[in-house]
Every structure is written in C-alpha cells, then in structure tokens.
Design a protein around this motif. Structure first.
Motif, mmCIF file in Angstrom:
data_model
loop_
_atom_site.group_PDB
_atom_site.id
_atom_site.type_symbol
_atom_site.label_atom_id
_atom_site.label_comp_id
_atom_site.label_asym_id
_atom_site.label_seq_id
_atom_site.Cartn_x
_atom_site.Cartn_y
_atom_site.Cartn_z
ATOM 1 N N TRP A 305 10.573 -6.241 1.031
ATOM 2 C CA TRP A 305 11.150 -7.486 1.539
ATOM 3 C C TRP A 305 10.214 -8.203 2.503
ATOM 4 O O TRP A 305 9.957 -9.394 2.361
ATOM 5 N N ASN A 306 9.711 -7.465 3.472
ATOM 6 C CA ASN A 306 8.879 -8.096 4.497
ATOM 7 C C ASN A 306 7.965 -7.033 5.093
ATOM 8 O O ASN A 306 7.913 -5.880 4.620
ATOM 9 N N GLN A 307 7.245 -7.419 6.140
ATOM 10 C CA GLN A 307 6.285 -6.503 6.758
ATOM 11 C C GLN A 307 6.984 -5.302 7.390
ATOM 12 O O GLN A 307 6.482 -4.178 7.325
ATOM 13 N N THR A 308 8.151 -5.531 7.998
ATOM 14 C CA THR A 308 8.874 -4.409 8.614
ATOM 15 C C THR A 308 9.296 -3.386 7.566
ATOM 16 O O THR A 308 9.151 -2.170 7.770
ATOM 17 N N HIS A 309 9.791 -3.881 6.443
ATOM 18 C CA HIS A 309 10.174 -2.978 5.356
ATOM 19 C C HIS A 309 8.960 -2.227 4.820
ATOM 20 O O HIS A 309 9.026 -1.021 4.541
ATOM 21 N N LEU A 310 7.835 -2.904 4.688
ATOM 22 C CA LEU A 310 6.624 -2.271 4.202
ATOM 23 C C LEU A 310 6.146 -1.187 5.162
ATOM 24 O O LEU A 310 5.757 -0.084 4.732
ATOM 25 N N THR A 311 6.173 -1.483 6.460
ATOM 26 C CA THR A 311 5.739 -0.488 7.443
ATOM 27 C C THR A 311 6.610 0.759 7.384
ATOM 28 O O THR A 311 6.117 1.892 7.430
ATOM 29 N N HIS A 312 7.925 0.563 7.281
ATOM 30 C CA HIS A 312 8.840 1.702 7.193
ATOM 31 C C HIS A 312 8.568 2.522 5.932
ATOM 32 O O HIS A 312 8.525 3.771 5.973
ATOM 33 N N ALA A 313 8.372 1.858 4.797
ATOM 34 C CA ALA A 313 8.121 2.574 3.541
ATOM 35 C C ALA A 313 6.816 3.352 3.607
ATOM 36 O O ALA A 313 6.730 4.495 3.139
ATOM 37 N N LEU A 314 5.784 2.753 4.191
ATOM 38 C CA LEU A 314 4.502 3.441 4.297
ATOM 39 C C LEU A 314 4.583 4.657 5.213
ATOM 40 O O LEU A 314 3.955 5.697 4.946
ATOM 41 N N ARG A 315 5.336 4.563 6.305
ATOM 42 C CA ARG A 315 5.482 5.709 7.210
ATOM 43 C C ARG A 315 6.206 6.860 6.499
ATOM 44 O O ARG A 315 5.833 8.019 6.649
ATOM 45 N N GLU A 316 7.240 6.526 5.742
ATOM 46 C CA GLU A 316 7.953 7.567 5.011
ATOM 47 C C GLU A 316 7.051 8.213 3.963
ATOM 48 O O GLU A 316 7.057 9.436 3.781
ATOM 49 N N TYR A 317 6.279 7.382 3.268
ATOM 50 C CA TYR A 317 5.402 7.943 2.240
ATOM 51 C C TYR A 317 4.280 8.756 2.871
ATOM 52 O O TYR A 317 3.888 9.798 2.322
ATOM 53 N N GLU A 318 3.744 8.324 4.004
ATOM 54 C CA GLU A 318 2.706 9.093 4.685
ATOM 55 C C GLU A 318 3.231 10.471 5.082
ATOM 56 O O GLU A 318 2.536 11.487 4.927
ATOM 57 N N ARG A 319 4.466 10.515 5.591
ATOM 58 C CA ARG A 319 5.064 11.800 5.958
ATOM 59 C C ARG A 319 5.260 12.680 4.724
ATOM 60 O O ARG A 319 4.994 13.886 4.740
ATOM 61 N N HIS A 320 5.725 12.071 3.638
ATOM 62 C CA HIS A 320 5.923 12.827 2.398
ATOM 63 C C HIS A 320 4.589 13.335 1.849
ATOM 64 O O HIS A 320 4.484 14.497 1.429
ATOM 65 N N TYR A 321 3.562 12.506 1.864
ATOM 66 C CA TYR A 321 2.272 12.871 1.296
ATOM 67 C C TYR A 321 1.613 13.998 2.090
ATOM 68 O O TYR A 321 0.982 14.891 1.513
ATOM 69 N N SER A 322 1.736 13.967 3.396
ATOM 70 C CA SER A 322 1.049 14.945 4.236
ATOM 71 C C SER A 322 1.823 16.244 4.410
ATOM 72 O O SER A 322 1.213 17.302 4.596
ATOM 73 N N GLU A 323 3.157 16.175 4.320
ATOM 74 C CA GLU A 323 3.954 17.355 4.639
ATOM 75 C C GLU A 323 4.615 18.004 3.422
ATOM 76 O O GLU A 323 5.046 19.154 3.523
ATOM 77 N N HIS A 324 4.687 17.298 2.309
ATOM 78 C CA HIS A 324 5.431 17.868 1.176
ATOM 79 C C HIS A 324 4.675 17.806 -0.150
ATOM 80 O O HIS A 324 4.723 18.768 -0.919
ATOM 81 N N ARG A 325 4.000 16.725 -0.430
ATOM 82 C CA ARG A 325 3.393 16.563 -1.757
ATOM 83 C C ARG A 325 2.253 17.554 -1.950
ATOM 84 O O ARG A 325 1.377 17.697 -1.105
ATOM 85 N N THR A 326 2.253 18.232 -3.089
ATOM 86 C CA THR A 326 1.231 19.238 -3.368
ATOM 87 C C THR A 326 -0.041 18.576 -3.896
ATOM 88 O O THR A 326 -0.010 17.464 -4.432
ATOM 89 N N HIS A 327 -1.168 19.303 -3.782
ATOM 90 C CA HIS A 327 -2.471 18.788 -4.196
ATOM 91 C C HIS A 327 -3.222 19.881 -4.937
ATOM 92 O O HIS A 327 -3.268 21.031 -4.480
ATOM 93 N N ARG A 328 -3.801 19.525 -6.054
ATOM 94 C CA ARG A 328 -4.577 20.505 -6.814
ATOM 95 C C ARG A 328 -5.796 20.974 -6.050
ATOM 96 O O ARG A 328 -6.189 22.137 -6.148
ATOM 97 N N SER A 329 -6.425 20.085 -5.294
ATOM 98 C CA SER A 329 -7.609 20.473 -4.524
ATOM 99 C C SER A 329 -7.283 21.449 -3.407
ATOM 100 O O SER A 329 -8.178 22.114 -2.884
ATOM 101 N N LEU A 330 -5.999 21.553 -3.033
ATOM 102 C CA LEU A 330 -5.570 22.474 -1.974
ATOM 103 C C LEU A 330 -4.796 23.650 -2.547
ATOM 104 O O LEU A 330 -4.065 24.319 -1.818
ATOM 105 N N ALA A 331 -4.972 23.926 -3.834
ATOM 106 C CA ALA A 331 -4.290 25.047 -4.484
ATOM 107 C C ALA A 331 -2.773 24.907 -4.378
ATOM 108 O O ALA A 331 -2.051 25.846 -4.030
ATOM 109 N N ALA A 332 -2.276 23.702 -4.663
ATOM 110 C CA ALA A 332 -0.836 23.395 -4.680
ATOM 111 C C ALA A 332 -0.199 23.463 -3.309
ATOM 112 O O ALA A 332 1.016 23.652 -3.203
#
Length: 370
Positions: A305-332
């Motif tokens: 919708w706007n910049q505030t919505h984008l910032t919130h979505a990016l923060r949630e995705y950053e948390r998901h990417y760093s704390e939950h999403r698995t990576h092949r380069s890190l052996a899952a």
C-alpha cells in the motif's frame, strides 16, 4: 568351489587307500592279471573314445598327479593312460605353482599393511590440506604419536590415486570464494512500486558466509545523505552483532546512487569497497540471488500500500529469512539458528507440528507443537 573339490579329493583318497589295503592281501600273480585286465579296459576305452578327450574333474587330476609323480618319466610313457604322461606332469606343475602362489599371497614380503584407521587419517590430512606433501603429512602424524614411515604415507597416497602436493594446490574459484566468505559483505538496491504507483527504493546488505541479511531501509526520495546514513547505521549493527571485526570487503555495483563518501566511511572501519564490472551482475551473484528470492517470496505475492506497509513487510521477511528459512549453503540451517538434532524414531511417531503465519499467510513457518 574349492571346498567342493577338496571334499571330493578327500573321498577319492580314502577310497583308494582302502583299495591299497585290499591289494596287500592279493598275490603278485593276481595283481599281474588285474593289471592286464585294466590295460585291456583302457585299450577298449581308447578305441571307443577315438580323438575325444575324457572329461576329468579337478579332483581326478589331483589324484592322478599325486599317484603318478613318484614314477619316473620313462615308466609313465610305457603306461597306457587316458591322458598323455606330459599332461599328467603339467597338472602336477600347475598344482605346485598354485600352492606356491597361495603361499606367497599369505606371506607378503616387506612391512605389514598399515591399519585402516591410519590410512583414513592420512587420506583425511591430504584432503583437508592440499598443499601438504607426504613428508609434511608424515611429520603431522609424528606429532600425533603415530609411528609410520614416510614411504608408507607415500604408498597410501599413491594407492588412493591422490596426486602429489604441487598438483593438488590448484584452487578453484568456488574454493577461493568460500575461503574468503567470512570477510565479504555485499550490497544492492531493489526497486518496487506501491499500489499508488509510487516508486520505492530498498537498500539491503548480505554477509556471504552466514547469509545474514540487513535491510537498511526504504525511501521514495533517494539522496546521497540517506544512503550515507544507512551505511553508518549498518556499521553500528555490524559492531553490535560482532561481524564488523571480520568483514574486510564490501561488494557493490557502480550505480550513481552510492555517494563517494561511503567509501571513506567504510575505509575508516577497515572495509575496502570492491566494484563489480560494467553489466556484470554475476560478480555480485549472492546478492542478486537474494533479490530474486525476495521478489519471489514477498514482493510478487504482496500488494504494497505505502512505505509504512513496505517497511513492515520487509522487517517480517528479514526476521523470517534470518531466523527460520533454511539455506543449502548452511547445510539446511538458518543464518541465526543452528540446525537441530535429528529426531529419534519414537519422537517422529509422536510428532505434532503447528503452522505460524506471517504477513497474513504470505509466509508459513512450522514448529513443534507446545
């Protein structure tokens, strides 16, 4: 097969031993008559077989060789046998050769073979240290208290097909980048458009080794002052997380959005800027791959919708990417979470998993039920 032949040979030997005991009771006249009768039987068999060769089993050949060896060659040639005397002698020679061959295999000359654990250790040292020759490996084994000759180390490496050290020191690009990953940080801009048609600029950085992502912010009016402040904020975050001491290089493209001041700011922190080539995104491939993942998993599936919505979505995705999403380069494993130990079979049978939704169900995360 060998066991069957030995059993049959033993049976024939016992049978003929009892036959020899029976011959002791007979007179010489009876023996001579029996010999003449047997010779006549052989003549009849020769006449019936013609040019055909008799089919003899291995135990038959062994018994022939054992019975006829004590006789002289001249005596053998006077005998009327199913096979020629030369064939019988050849059987005996082959039998002796096989016996000597088995003896030489069981009694190998020279040093005893190195135990399997030492061989595995030698191969491990050679694999983990390509620049080590066999004498360097021999020295490391001596420090570990393993008494082994340097020539034995050389023989182990040669048998395993491992080349000498000068041929193993060639470093591939993948190995080089992997060894330097701890010191490399990469950065790039991402552009997206909101529902109102407003263009948003996202600045993000990623650490090559840990795959940790920092989303530095979003803006609609990209200025050099905004980028400079974002870089200062990044340096403070790196110092707080303990990454600043190990990072020595920052990879970015030649976009005019980056002010020259940021190179000086990074230089004061001991980080050198590395610019990619013109129209060569592969030089910043890890960041480009993360941008594609961001678009596929978030931006292309979310109406911003706007910049505030984008910032919130990016923060949630950053948390998901760093704390939950698995990576092949890190052996899952995840960048900020180690891979858990595998479950036991009994635990798998009782396994219950709950789903946690992020951003209204755009992202799903699964965890053990409480």
């Amino acid at each position: 097969m060998i066991a069957v032949v030995l059993v049959r040979f033993a049976y024939l030997a016992v049978y003929h031993a009892f036959a020899a005991l029976w011959l002791l009771r007979t007179t010489d006249r009876e023996k001579d008559v029996e010999i003449l009768a047997l010779r006549h039987q052989l003549a009849v068999l020769h006449r019936q077989l013609g040019d055909q060769r008799p089919r003899l089993r291995p135990e038959d050949r062994a018994l022939f060789a054992a019975l006829l060896v004590p006789l002289a060659c001249a005596t053998l040639r006077r005998l009327q046998l199913l096979v020629s005397p030369d064939t019988v002698l050849r059987w005996h020679r082959d039998l002796i050769k096989r016996r000597h061959a088995r003896t030489s295999v069981n009694r190998r000359p020279g040093r005893p073979r190195a135990v399997a654990s030492i061989r595995r250790l030698v191969l491990r040292l050679a694999t983990e240290n390509p620049s080590w020759g066999y004498r360097r490996i021999h020295g490391e084994l001596a420090l570990l208290g393993v008494a082994i000759a340097a020539s034995t180390v050389w023989e182990i490496l040669k048998t395993a097909g491992i080349d000498p050290a000068p041929r193993r020191t060639t470093v591939t690009w993948a190995d080089f980048l992997r060894s330097q990953a701890e010191a490399i940080l990469a950065m790039d801009f991402i552009e997206t458009v909101t529902l109102t048609g407003q263009r948003q600029y996202i600045l993000a950085a990623i650490h090559h080794a840990s795959r940790r992502v920092w989303i530095l912010g979003t803006t609609t009016h990209l200025t050099h002052a905004w980028v400079t402040q974002a870089i200062r904020n990044l340096l403070m975050d790196l110092e707080d997380t303990g990454h600043l001491a190990q990072i020595k290089f920052l990879i970015r493209d030649r976009d005019a959005k980056y002010p020259a001041l940021i190179d000086k700011i990074l230089g004061t922190a001991g980080i050198a800027t590395v610019l990619t080539g013109v129209r060569m995104p592969r030089m910043n491939s890890i960041t480009e791959r993360w941008v594609k993942t961001l678009r596929t998993e978030l931006l292309d599936r979310t109406l911003i919708w706007n910049q505030t919505h984008l910032t919130h979505a990016l923060r949630e995705y950053e948390r998901h990417y760093s704390e939950h999403r698995t990576h092949r380069s890190l052996a899952a494993a995840a960048p900020m979470r180690a891979r858990p130990q595998p479950l036991e079979p009994a635990q798998i049978e009782r396994l219950t998993v709950d789903r946690q939704d992020r951003l209204g169900g755009v992202i799903h995360e699964y965890q053990h039920a409480a």
